[in-house]
Design an enzyme around this catalytic site. Structure first.
Site, PDB file in Angstrom:
ATOM      1  N   HIS A 118       0.892  -1.462  -0.094  1.00 37.47           N
ATOM      2  CA  HIS A 118      -0.126  -0.080   0.052  1.00 37.47           C
ATOM      3  C   HIS A 118       0.842   1.274  -0.145  1.00 37.47           C
ATOM      4  O   HIS A 118       1.233   1.754   0.866  1.00 37.47           O
ATOM      5  CB  HIS A 118      -0.878  -0.133   1.189  1.00 37.47           C
ATOM      6  CG  HIS A 118      -1.954   0.707   1.217  1.00 37.47           C
ATOM      7  ND1 HIS A 118      -3.283   0.660   1.357  1.00 37.47           N
ATOM      8  CD2 HIS A 118      -1.952   2.497   0.959  1.00 37.47           C
ATOM      9  CE1 HIS A 118      -4.051   1.899   1.260  1.00 37.47           C
ATOM     10  NE2 HIS A 118      -3.286   2.575   0.989  1.00 37.47           N
ATOM     11  N   HIS A 165       1.245   4.930  -2.281  1.00 39.24           N
ATOM     12  CA  HIS A 165       0.713   5.743  -3.248  1.00 39.24           C
ATOM     13  C   HIS A 165       1.921   6.587  -4.020  1.00 39.24           C
ATOM     14  O   HIS A 165       2.892   7.347  -3.539  1.00 39.24           O
ATOM     15  CB  HIS A 165      -0.089   6.781  -2.733  1.00 39.24           C
ATOM     16  CG  HIS A 165      -1.728   6.419  -2.341  1.00 39.24           C
ATOM     17  ND1 HIS A 165      -2.627   6.293  -3.095  1.00 39.24           N
ATOM     18  CD2 HIS A 165      -1.810   5.725  -1.094  1.00 39.24           C
ATOM     19  CE1 HIS A 165      -3.660   5.557  -2.200  1.00 39.24           C
ATOM     20  NE2 HIS A 165      -2.995   5.560  -1.093  1.00 39.24           N
ATOM     21  N   ASP A 201       1.873   9.244  -6.017  1.00 38.95           N
ATOM     22  CA  ASP A 201       1.913  10.774  -5.961  1.00 38.95           C
ATOM     23  C   ASP A 201       2.191  11.189  -4.588  1.00 38.95           C
ATOM     24  O   ASP A 201       2.190  12.215  -4.320  1.00 38.95           O
ATOM     25  CB  ASP A 201       0.454  11.189  -6.645  1.00 38.95           C
ATOM     26  CG  ASP A 201      -0.656  10.704  -6.081  1.00 38.95           C
ATOM     27  OD1 ASP A 201      -0.775   9.578  -5.339  1.00 38.95           O
ATOM     28  OD2 ASP A 201      -1.888  11.332  -6.285  1.00 38.95           O
ATOM     29  N   GLY A 212      -9.588   8.220  -2.039  1.00 41.96           N
ATOM     30  CA  GLY A 212     -10.096   9.419  -1.900  1.00 41.96           C
ATOM     31  C   GLY A 212     -11.167   9.478  -0.403  1.00 41.96           C
ATOM     32  O   GLY A 212     -10.907   8.686   0.459  1.00 41.96           O
ATOM     33  N   HIS A 243      -9.661   0.831  -0.292  1.00 40.60           N
ATOM     34  CA  HIS A 243      -9.551   1.669   0.909  1.00 40.60           C
ATOM     35  C   HIS A 243     -10.891   1.616   1.691  1.00 40.60           C
ATOM     36  O   HIS A 243     -11.950   2.068   1.107  1.00 40.60           O
ATOM     37  CB  HIS A 243      -9.476   3.416   0.494  1.00 40.60           C
ATOM     38  CG  HIS A 243      -7.880   3.527   0.235  1.00 40.60           C
ATOM     39  ND1 HIS A 243      -7.260   3.092  -0.942  1.00 40.60           N
ATOM     40  CD2 HIS A 243      -7.071   4.093   0.973  1.00 40.60           C
ATOM     41  CE1 HIS A 243      -6.011   3.712  -0.904  1.00 40.60           C
ATOM     42  NE2 HIS A 243      -5.806   4.185   0.359  1.00 40.60           N
ATOM     43  N   GLU A 274     -11.171   3.295   7.001  1.00 43.55           N
ATOM     44  CA  GLU A 274     -10.186   4.391   7.420  1.00 43.55           C
ATOM     45  C   GLU A 274     -10.831   5.655   8.215  1.00 43.55           C
ATOM     46  O   GLU A 274     -10.333   6.232   9.049  1.00 43.55           O
ATOM     47  CB  GLU A 274      -9.358   5.052   6.264  1.00 43.55           C
ATOM     48  CG  GLU A 274      -8.118   5.891   6.389  1.00 43.55           C
ATOM     49  CD  GLU A 274      -7.561   6.420   5.453  1.00 43.55           C
ATOM     50  OE1 GLU A 274      -8.154   6.252   4.094  1.00 43.55           O
ATOM     51  OE2 GLU A 274      -6.558   7.035   5.571  1.00 43.55           O
ATOM     52  N   ASP A 332       1.869   3.952   2.905  1.00 43.94           N
ATOM     53  CA  ASP A 332       0.714   4.654   2.604  1.00 43.94           C
ATOM     54  C   ASP A 332       1.429   5.747   1.526  1.00 43.94           C
ATOM     55  O   ASP A 332       1.246   5.561   0.307  1.00 43.94           O
ATOM     56  CB  ASP A 332      -0.069   5.394   3.696  1.00 43.94           C
ATOM     57  CG  ASP A 332      -1.503   5.709   3.017  1.00 43.94           C
ATOM     58  OD1 ASP A 332      -1.816   5.330   1.963  1.00 43.94           O
ATOM     59  OD2 ASP A 332      -2.213   6.601   3.788  1.00 43.94           O
TER      60      ASP A 332
HETATM   61 ZN   LIG Z   1      -3.885   4.813   0.875  1.00 41.54          ZN
END
Ligand SMILES: [Zn+2]
Length: 339
Positions: free
Chosen positions: A15, A17, A19, A172, A199, A202, A279
């Site tokens: 996991h 990301h 960006d 998101g 996701h 969370e 993350d």
């Molecule tokens: Zn994430």
């Protein structure tokens, strides 16, 4: 546990990301190439890219991404940040990583989704050649995007499945866009045999986790809210759902407020399959080494537990049984001499 040992031990990350993991000096490089000045440089830029410890919510955390996105609208930029992410993880001996990104965030200046996915995959491949780190990409649909846009992401995942793309995710603003609203989209991916991690949980709602599993997700990103509902916990255990925990990020986004509320030990002792992740390496200002050391500091985990967490990650990875066997064997061999 010692930092240099943790850093050198083989690790798996599922996991992360793309960006959220752009290093400040790489962003400065892109700004120069694109002749698009940044509002800050040096330590000031780094500070802007890192989410504060005291974010008010996931939304405030996600705002950090707005700084980098204008620089990621060119294929060469995407190729470079993907390559650089592999360089980062190679430095701490991550032997396999699944890198996720939302292609539709990079279409603002005319790139097509095919160009975007191809550019990222090219960067990952160049990283594999240079550093020997195997990787796959996961394509993220965004909760605030239209069904049609997200459907295009599924179609792209299908097109590249087995050729650098290994699965599909939904990312998101979870609080304002519940998973149930995406049942048609997720089912579309599942019926096309695209592995799904979502996701969910969370932002306080265990129902999103239950719904994700019902729709066919085999992995859950974060999943903190599972602790609130014993029935959902049981469902995850029965389905052998892998929960991708991201400790630093979970505190920044206010998924948990206090260490006592963090369910790491609870999940582990209940028999839930969990693995550890960063993350976002830049936004959360962390590495996988840092995450394991935090768990050691907080809960006293040892190398044996770290090994188990990595075996769990291999079990849940979206790769062939053959590749899994090789990764398991490597973990077993390299952790064997540690007590
Ligand atoms: Zn994430």
């Amino acid at each position: 546990m010692k930092r240099d040992i943790v850093q050198h031990l083989p690790k798996i990350e599922l996991h992360c990301h793309l960006d959220g993991s752009v290093r400040p000096h790489i962003l400065e490089q892109l700004a120069q190439i694109q002749n698009r000045p940044l509002s800050a440089t040096g330590p000031e830029l780094a500070a802007k890219l890192i989410a504060p410890e005291e974010c008010q919510s996931l939304l405030e955390y996600l705002e950090r991404f707005d700084i980098v996105l204008p620089y990621l609208q060119e294929a060469s930029a995407l190729e470079l940040i993907a390559y650089d992410l592999i360089a980062q993880v190679a430095a701490e001996n991550v032997t396999y990583i699944e890198v996720r990104f939302a292609p539709m965030l990079f279409v603002k200046e005319g790139l097509t989704i095919t160009e975007i996915v191809a550019a990222v995959l090219a960067g990952l491949k160049r990283g594999e050649v240079a550093f020997g780190v195997k990787s796959n990409a996961l394509l993220c649909a965004m909760r605030h995007h239209s069904h049609q846009r997200n459907q295009e992401v599924i179609e792209s995942a299908k097109e590249y499945l087995g050729r650098g793309v290994a699965g599909f995710d939904l990312a998101g603003d979870e609080a304002n866009y519940p998973t149930a609203d995406f049942s048609e989209l997720i089912s579309l991916g599942v019926t096309q045999q695209i592995p799904v991690t979502l996701h969910a949980g969370e932002c306080g709602c265990p129902q999103n986790v239950a719904e994700s599993i019902r729709l066919g997700a085999t992995r859950i990103g974060h999943g903190i809210a599972i602790q609130k509902d014993p029935a959902v916990l049981q469902t995850c255990i029965e389905n052998q759902t892998l929960v991708e925990m991201c400790p630093t990020s979970n505190f920044q986004t206010k998924a948990v407020l206090e260490l006592a509320d963090y369910p790491f030990k609870h999940f582990l002792e209940a028999g839930l399959k969990i693995c550890i992740n960063t993350d976002n390496r830049t936004v959360s200002n962390t590495t996988l080494t840092d995450e394991y050391l935090k768990l050691h500091q907080w809960y006293g985990i040892d190398y044996r537990c770290m090994e188990t967490l990595n075996h769990n990650a291999v079990d849940g990875a979206f790769i062939s049984d053959q590749v899994k066997e090789a990764l398991h064997a490597q973990l077993t061999a390299e952790y064997a001499h540690l007590s």
